[in-house]
Design a protein around this motif. Structure first.
Motif, PDB file in Angstrom:
ATOM      1  N   UNK A 122       0.853  -1.192   0.000  1.00 51.02           N
ATOM      2  CA  UNK A 122       0.000   0.000   0.000  1.00 51.02           C
ATOM      3  C   UNK A 122       0.886   1.237   0.000  1.00 51.02           C
ATOM      4  N   UNK A 123       0.886   1.954  -1.113  1.00 54.71           N
ATOM      5  CA  UNK A 123       1.748   3.125  -1.258  1.00 54.71           C
ATOM      6  C   UNK A 123       1.245   4.333  -0.478  1.00 54.71           C
ATOM      7  N   UNK A 124       0.101   4.195   0.178  1.00 53.90           N
ATOM      8  CA  UNK A 124      -0.446   5.333   0.927  1.00 53.90           C
ATOM      9  C   UNK A 124      -0.035   5.343   2.392  1.00 53.90           C
ATOM     10  N   UNK A 125       1.010   4.591   2.763  1.00 49.03           N
ATOM     11  CA  UNK A 125       1.418   4.503   4.171  1.00 49.03           C
ATOM     12  C   UNK A 125       2.277   5.686   4.626  1.00 49.03           C
ATOM     13  N   UNK A 126       2.484   6.676   3.785  1.00 51.94           N
ATOM     14  CA  UNK A 126       3.337   7.794   4.177  1.00 51.94           C
ATOM     15  C   UNK A 126       2.880   8.494   5.470  1.00 51.94           C
ATOM     16  N   UNK A 127       1.570   8.640   5.759  1.00 54.55           N
ATOM     17  CA  UNK A 127       1.177   9.220   7.056  1.00 54.55           C
ATOM     18  C   UNK A 127       1.696   8.418   8.249  1.00 54.55           C
ATOM     19  N   UNK A 128       1.828   7.102   8.097  1.00 53.04           N
ATOM     20  CA  UNK A 128       2.377   6.290   9.190  1.00 53.04           C
ATOM     21  C   UNK A 128       3.853   6.603   9.360  1.00 53.04           C
ATOM     22  N   UNK A 129       4.576   6.735   8.247  1.00 56.25           N
ATOM     23  CA  UNK A 129       5.981   7.153   8.328  1.00 56.25           C
ATOM     24  C   UNK A 129       6.103   8.480   9.060  1.00 56.25           C
ATOM     25  N   UNK A 130       5.266   9.447   8.707  1.00 58.24           N
ATOM     26  CA  UNK A 130       5.331  10.767   9.351  1.00 58.24           C
ATOM     27  C   UNK A 130       5.055  10.654  10.839  1.00 58.24           C
ATOM     28  N   UNK A 131       4.132   9.775  11.209  1.00 58.79           N
ATOM     29  CA  UNK A 131       3.804   9.588  12.622  1.00 58.79           C
ATOM     30  C   UNK A 131       5.020   9.100  13.398  1.00 58.79           C
ATOM     31  N   UNK A 132       5.716   8.100  12.860  1.00 57.59           N
ATOM     32  CA  UNK A 132       6.917   7.586  13.521  1.00 57.59           C
ATOM     33  C   UNK A 132       8.039   8.627  13.509  1.00 57.59           C
ATOM     34  N   UNK A 133       8.218   9.293  12.383  1.00 59.26           N
ATOM     35  CA  UNK A 133       9.289  10.287  12.276  1.00 59.26           C
ATOM     36  C   UNK A 133       9.063  11.434  13.255  1.00 59.26           C
ATOM     37  N   UNK A 134       7.831  11.902  13.369  1.00 65.65           N
ATOM     38  CA  UNK A 134       7.526  12.972  14.320  1.00 65.65           C
ATOM     39  C   UNK A 134       7.758  12.512  15.752  1.00 65.65           C
ATOM     40  N   UNK A 135       7.337  11.287  16.043  1.00 62.05           N
ATOM     41  CA  UNK A 135       7.495  10.757  17.402  1.00 62.05           C
ATOM     42  C   UNK A 135       8.968  10.678  17.795  1.00 62.05           C
TER      43      UNK A 135
END
Length: 323
Positions: A122-135
């Motif tokens: 699923x190429x739409x997982x970028x919001x999950x990446x941002x969540x981890x990166x922000x955390x």
């Protein structure tokens, strides 16, 4: 992804320069065979290599320049790490009018792989990446990862069925959605370089633009070879003739020191792959191998068999959850 967030494979080229843990297996052409012409540089954050057999070195060099120029052009469309790319604009605004045809084509491939893997790719997982990166951007971040509520919010913004696209327009159903093509773009660019070389009559080449694909045999007649780092004293050697191979490994990038939080996300839950998980896939095309090697990490044996059966010519050659 690799250590630069886009370097994903744990493959050592045995017939080309570059790559991790290089294990040469006799790369020089035999006497009387055409010489190898080569290029080594950076593409999508990866150390990349093209080697081809050509009777005219000057013409071979010119062909390499054309191939590399095409890779650079595609990078200017697909990269997440440049603000001026079409993908970055789409993620900023949520809509892209008159998108590049190559981006639309790649989204069709993403859709195909999403269906092939029953949603595991699923190429739409970028919001999950941002969540981890922000955390993990703060010094005292909880090593267990983002709070459940924050992660749930990111998962709610993930869902390939909410990406709408055609030749005229790409848009997201919800504000805050974003795409990452890191699990397929390197393979796509590799395939495009192969197309350029084939169109020019090349019958022997090894291309690594982040993922590996070959044309024909090595100029000395044997198969092109790659060695895969298995995490054990004995690497796995593969013969490749008109095939592509990709490895996805969870230890390519770590948010935390033990790798519990890494760059591979289950799109259904937002949870990361196990710290030592990796998959290696051989396929007819690099984009397919690229996407499948990512998705299979989150698929059980039965789902893996179904996905591979849907794509003729693919096989899982290495599955590991060990160091």
């Amino acid at each position: 992804m690799r250590n630069t967030l886009s370097r994903r494979k744990v493959i050592a080229l045995c017939a080309a320069a570059g790559g991790a843990a290089l294990v040469p297996l006799g790369t020089q052409p035999r006497a009387g065979s055409e010489p190898l012409v080569e290029w080594t540089g950076i593409s999508l954050g990866s150390v990349s290599t093209i080697r081809l057999s050509h009777p005219d070195r000057r013409a071979g060099k010119a062909l390499l320049r054309r191939a590399v120029a095409e890779a650079r052009r595609l990078e200017a469309i697909f990269s997440l790490y440049r603000e001026d790319t079409a993908l970055s604009e789409l993620n900023r605004t949520g809509v892209l009018v008159g998108p590049p045809s190559e981006l639309v084509h790649l989204l069709h491939l993403c859709d195909e792989m999403w269906r092939t893997t029953d949603g595991a790719f699923d190429a739409s997982v970028q919001p999950i990446w941002r969540c981890y990166a922000d955390h993990f951007s703060v010094s005292n971040a909880n090593p267990e990862g983002p709070p459940p509520q924050k992660l749930a919010e990111a998962v709610d913004l993930t869902g390939w069925s909410n990406v709408r696209f055609n030749l005229d327009r790409i848009s997201f159903a919800h504000r805050g959605m974003a795409l990452t093509l890191n699990g397929i773009a390197q393979g796509y660019i590799t395939d495009r370089v192969i197309e350029i070389l084939r169109a020019d009559g090349i019958t022997s080449s090894l291309v690594d633009m982040g993922e590996i694909r070959t044309i024909g045999n090595h100029p000395d007649g044997r198969a092109w070879q790659t060695a895969i780092d298995t995490g054990t004293p004995k690497n796995l050697t593969l013969d490749l003739v008109d095939k592509a191979v990709a490895t996805t490994s969870a230890d390519g990038f770590r948010f935390d020191t033990n790798g519990r939080c890494n760059h591979l996300f289950n799109p259904a839950t937002g949870h990361c792959a196990g710290a030592r998980e990796s998959r290696t896939v051989v396929a007819p095309a690099a984009a397919i191998a690229d996407a499948l090697s990512t998705a299979l990490i989150f698929m059980d044996d039965n789902a893996t068999r179904r996905a591979l059966a849907r794509v003729p010519g693919t096989r899982l050659v290495l599955e590991s959850a060990k160091g």
